[in-house]
Motif scaffolding. Structure first.
Motif, mmCIF file in Angstrom:
data_model
loop_
_atom_site.group_PDB
_atom_site.id
_atom_site.type_symbol
_atom_site.label_atom_id
_atom_site.label_comp_id
_atom_site.label_asym_id
_atom_site.label_seq_id
_atom_site.Cartn_x
_atom_site.Cartn_y
_atom_site.Cartn_z
ATOM 1 N N ALA A 240 -1.405 62.089 34.681
ATOM 2 C CA ALA A 240 -0.861 61.598 35.946
ATOM 3 C C ALA A 240 0.552 61.065 35.759
ATOM 4 O O ALA A 240 1.425 61.276 36.615
ATOM 5 C CB ALA A 240 -1.771 60.509 36.514
ATOM 6 N N ALA A 241 0.796 60.380 34.633
ATOM 7 C CA ALA A 241 2.135 59.864 34.353
ATOM 8 C C ALA A 241 3.120 60.996 34.125
ATOM 9 O O ALA A 241 4.261 60.963 34.607
ATOM 10 C CB ALA A 241 2.089 58.927 33.146
ATOM 11 N N GLU A 242 2.692 62.008 33.407
ATOM 12 C CA GLU A 242 3.576 63.135 33.109
ATOM 13 C C GLU A 242 3.831 63.998 34.337
ATOM 14 O O GLU A 242 4.897 64.611 34.464
ATOM 15 C CB GLU A 242 2.961 63.978 31.996
ATOM 16 N N ALA A 243 2.875 64.025 35.268
ATOM 17 C CA ALA A 243 3.032 64.850 36.459
ATOM 18 C C ALA A 243 4.124 64.328 37.385
ATOM 19 O O ALA A 243 4.739 65.099 38.129
ATOM 20 C CB ALA A 243 1.708 64.925 37.217
ATOM 21 N N ASP A 244 4.374 63.024 37.360
ATOM 22 C CA ASP A 244 5.401 62.435 38.224
ATOM 23 C C ASP A 244 6.038 61.252 37.504
ATOM 24 O O ASP A 244 5.603 60.106 37.666
ATOM 25 C CB ASP A 244 4.782 61.993 39.549
ATOM 26 N N PRO A 245 7.083 61.490 36.714
ATOM 27 C CA PRO A 245 7.728 60.398 35.969
ATOM 28 C C PRO A 245 8.357 59.338 36.863
ATOM 29 O O PRO A 245 8.691 58.251 36.382
ATOM 30 C CB PRO A 245 8.799 61.132 35.154
ATOM 31 N N ALA A 279 6.533 56.631 29.039
ATOM 32 C CA ALA A 279 7.237 55.385 29.355
ATOM 33 C C ALA A 279 6.809 54.812 30.696
ATOM 34 O O ALA A 279 6.872 53.592 30.913
ATOM 35 C CB ALA A 279 8.743 55.634 29.344
ATOM 36 N N ASN A 280 6.364 55.658 31.612
ATOM 37 C CA ASN A 280 5.955 55.177 32.934
ATOM 38 C C ASN A 280 4.470 54.845 33.016
ATOM 39 O O ASN A 280 3.946 54.613 34.103
ATOM 40 C CB ASN A 280 6.322 56.194 34.024
ATOM 41 N N LEU A 281 3.782 54.809 31.880
ATOM 42 C CA LEU A 281 2.398 54.333 31.826
ATOM 43 C C LEU A 281 2.427 52.970 31.157
ATOM 44 O O LEU A 281 2.742 52.853 29.973
ATOM 45 C CB LEU A 281 1.516 55.317 31.055
ATOM 46 N N VAL A 282 2.110 51.943 31.929
ATOM 47 C CA VAL A 282 2.301 50.570 31.462
ATOM 48 C C VAL A 282 1.002 49.784 31.588
ATOM 49 O O VAL A 282 0.109 50.128 32.370
ATOM 50 C CB VAL A 282 3.416 49.862 32.261
ATOM 51 N N GLU A 344 -7.584 64.956 41.607
ATOM 52 C CA GLU A 344 -7.086 64.107 42.695
ATOM 53 C C GLU A 344 -6.244 62.961 42.149
ATOM 54 O O GLU A 344 -5.245 62.566 42.764
ATOM 55 C CB GLU A 344 -8.252 63.550 43.514
ATOM 56 N N VAL A 345 -6.640 62.408 41.006
ATOM 57 C CA VAL A 345 -5.859 61.328 40.403
ATOM 58 C C VAL A 345 -4.477 61.827 40.012
ATOM 59 O O VAL A 345 -3.450 61.204 40.317
ATOM 60 C CB VAL A 345 -6.593 60.744 39.178
ATOM 61 N N VAL A 346 -4.416 62.960 39.331
ATOM 62 C CA VAL A 346 -3.137 63.505 38.876
ATOM 63 C C VAL A 346 -2.238 63.841 40.064
ATOM 64 O O VAL A 346 -1.028 63.573 40.051
ATOM 65 C CB VAL A 346 -3.370 64.753 38.001
ATOM 66 N N ALA A 347 -2.838 64.387 41.109
ATOM 67 C CA ALA A 347 -2.056 64.774 42.286
ATOM 68 C C ALA A 347 -1.768 63.600 43.220
ATOM 69 O O ALA A 347 -0.957 63.739 44.145
ATOM 70 C CB ALA A 347 -2.789 65.876 43.051
ATOM 71 N N GLY A 348 -2.439 62.468 42.996
ATOM 72 C CA GLY A 348 -2.225 61.313 43.867
ATOM 73 C C GLY A 348 -2.841 61.457 45.237
ATOM 74 O O GLY A 348 -2.337 60.889 46.217
#
Length: 468
Positions: A240-245, A279-282, A344-348
């Motif tokens: 999910a983080a990699e799909a939308d930085p 970096a966007n997974l915190v 669904e999680v990856v796509a939001g």
């Protein structure tokens, strides 16, 4: 809600989720000035966890007293409260219940669970059956615990409260009625079903906040239990983080290293990313309400954070990647429209709950919450000398059983010789008994696998000792 002025109410708690629940519940009563006692056990919140738990409740650090177990009785006798809210795991409630029972001026005792409680578990009721009132938070929970009580022959009074974390409904857009929700469902919302019209019901409406793009994952200690499944969730969050930085994936944690949680986390998510964390997974230890301020959606398996998110107008995905079953504590979401998979999680693609589910699960009208009226009635009976004494019975094993129980709750804080000896003998015995029960569950029919009920009769399948 009836004014609480003049009522002396004390909550006794230790673990993080119970501290948050107790403070939020009592803080919702107008005019009430409650006190919160934190008893020192292996689960007692740190100062940082305490601040997070009290945030937004109306209680501050000046309302909190930390005590060793041996000092609780004298403190209560000096304060002489009208009501004591016992807010802890079952063995904690039973241990402190005996302390309250022994007071010369016994107050009304109230208990409850700090979040969603479907399925209703036998142990949860057994440990709280001798309090004067047990709080539940939805019509569905009330039915489930009533059915469980009848099944095991327990007469426990139940009262309905609004789950404290289900407040904040000023963000719902209250003038949007159910018809608009049904229209959105029929227009193609994922998982939608047509619903009967009942215009008096109101539902959460989207709330747009500038910059609200975070995806918040509410981590849980108990579910899923298998390490490979937890690692799989971590991998989904990475995807999910990699799909939308441009968006943050926020893993909301309950404790920092060295802190305890209500439940033992054997595989914390901080260890599951194997150096592959974008970096966007915190990670975040902020209060959930703070994390939701910048959230576009929330992901969980079965955390009560889903209810808190809905109350704040934040859509949800209840992850069903590993199924929907009582052992995942996610059967509560059946019929909600919130269940979804990794894609669904990856796509939001987050979901909003069906109105019929909301009405039966945690979002009933405030006027239907009767817990405070019930408490006041009990206090009036107590003051008139007419309140039946629902005392916790003595342990069947006598003094050694009492010592085992006390040491099991207090852990290293209990320095008595009898406690150490009881633990030395009792730990192997309880492990053997747990293994025997687990074997019986595997060979026989278990209510944990029965999809037709909202309660369970057997011990829960989680390895979750209070001892740490």
């Amino acid at each position: 809600m009836t004014d609480g002025a003049g009522m002396r109410v004390v909550a006794i708690a230790d673990a993080d989720s119970f501290v948050k629940w107790a403070a939020s519940l009592l803080g919702s009563v107008p005019g009430l000035q409650p006190q919160l006692v934190l008893v020192r056990t292996p689960l007692t919140v740190s100062a940082a966890q305490e601040r997070a738990a009290l945030a937004g409740t109306g209680l501050g650090v000046g309302d909190v007293t930390r005590l060793d177990f041996d000092r609780v009785a004298d403190w209560l006798e000096a304060q002489r409260p009208d009501v004591v809210l016992l807010a802890g795991r079952g063995p904690f409630v039973r241990l402190l219940g005996r302390v309250v029972d022994a007071l010369p001026h016994r107050p009304v005792t109230v208990s409850g669970l700090p979040g969603m409680a479907i399925p209703a578990q036998r142990g949860a009721l057994d440990y709280r059956r001798h309090t004067d009132l047990m709080i539940v938070h939805s019509h569905r929970e009330r039915r489930a615990f009533a059915e469980l009580a009848e099944r095991i022959g327990v007469r426990t009074p139940f009262a309905l409260a609004t789950l404290p974390f289900a407040r904040g409904r000023e963000r719902w857009g209250g003038d949007r009625l159910r018809e608009s929700a049904a229209a959105a469902v029929l227009a193609g919302r994922p998982g939608g079903v047509a619903l009967a019209e009942r215009p008096e019901e109101r539902i959460p409406a989207p709330v747009r906040r500038p910059g609200a793009t975070d995806v918040v994952f509410a981590a849980q200690a108990l579910v899923p239990a298998r390490p490979e499944e937890r690692a799989e969730i971590a991998a989904v969050l990475v995807r999910a983080a990699e799909a939308d930085p441009a968006r943050r994936i926020v893993v909301k944690l309950r404790s920092r290293p060295g802190e305890a949680e209500t439940h033992l986390d054997r595989d914390p998510y901080t260890r599951l990313f194997d150096g592959r964390r974008p970096a966007n997974l915190v990670f975040s230890h902020a209060p959930m309400a703070t994390a939701l301020e910048s959230a576009a959606g929330l992901v969980t398996v079965s955390s009560t954070a889903a209810v808190e998110a809905l109350a704040h107008g934040v859509p949800v995905i209840a992850l069903d990647r590993f199924g929907v079953q009582k052992s995942l504590l996610n059967t509560v979401f059946i019929g909600s429209g919130l269940l979804g998979g990794a894609g669904e999680v990856v796509a939001g693609r987050f979901r909003r709950a069906h109105p019929a589910w909301l009405r039966d699960n945690y979002f009933h009208p405030e006027a239907e919450s009767d817990w405070w009226d019930r408490v006041q009635d009990l206090v009036a009976l107590r003051r008139a000398g007419a309140l039946p004494h629902r005392a916790v019975p003595a342990a069947r094993g006598g003094a050694w059983h009492e010592a085992w129980h006390r040491a099991s709750v207090l852990g290293r804080v209990d320095r008595t010789l009898t406690g150490r000896l009881a633990l030395a003998a009792g730990v192997p015995a309880t492990r053997a008994l747990s293994a025997l029960r687990a074997g019986r569950r595997q060979t026989g029919q278990s209510t944990w696998t029965d999809p037709t009920t909202d309660y369970t009769l057997e011990p829960n399948p989680f390895q979750d000792s209070i001892r740490r």
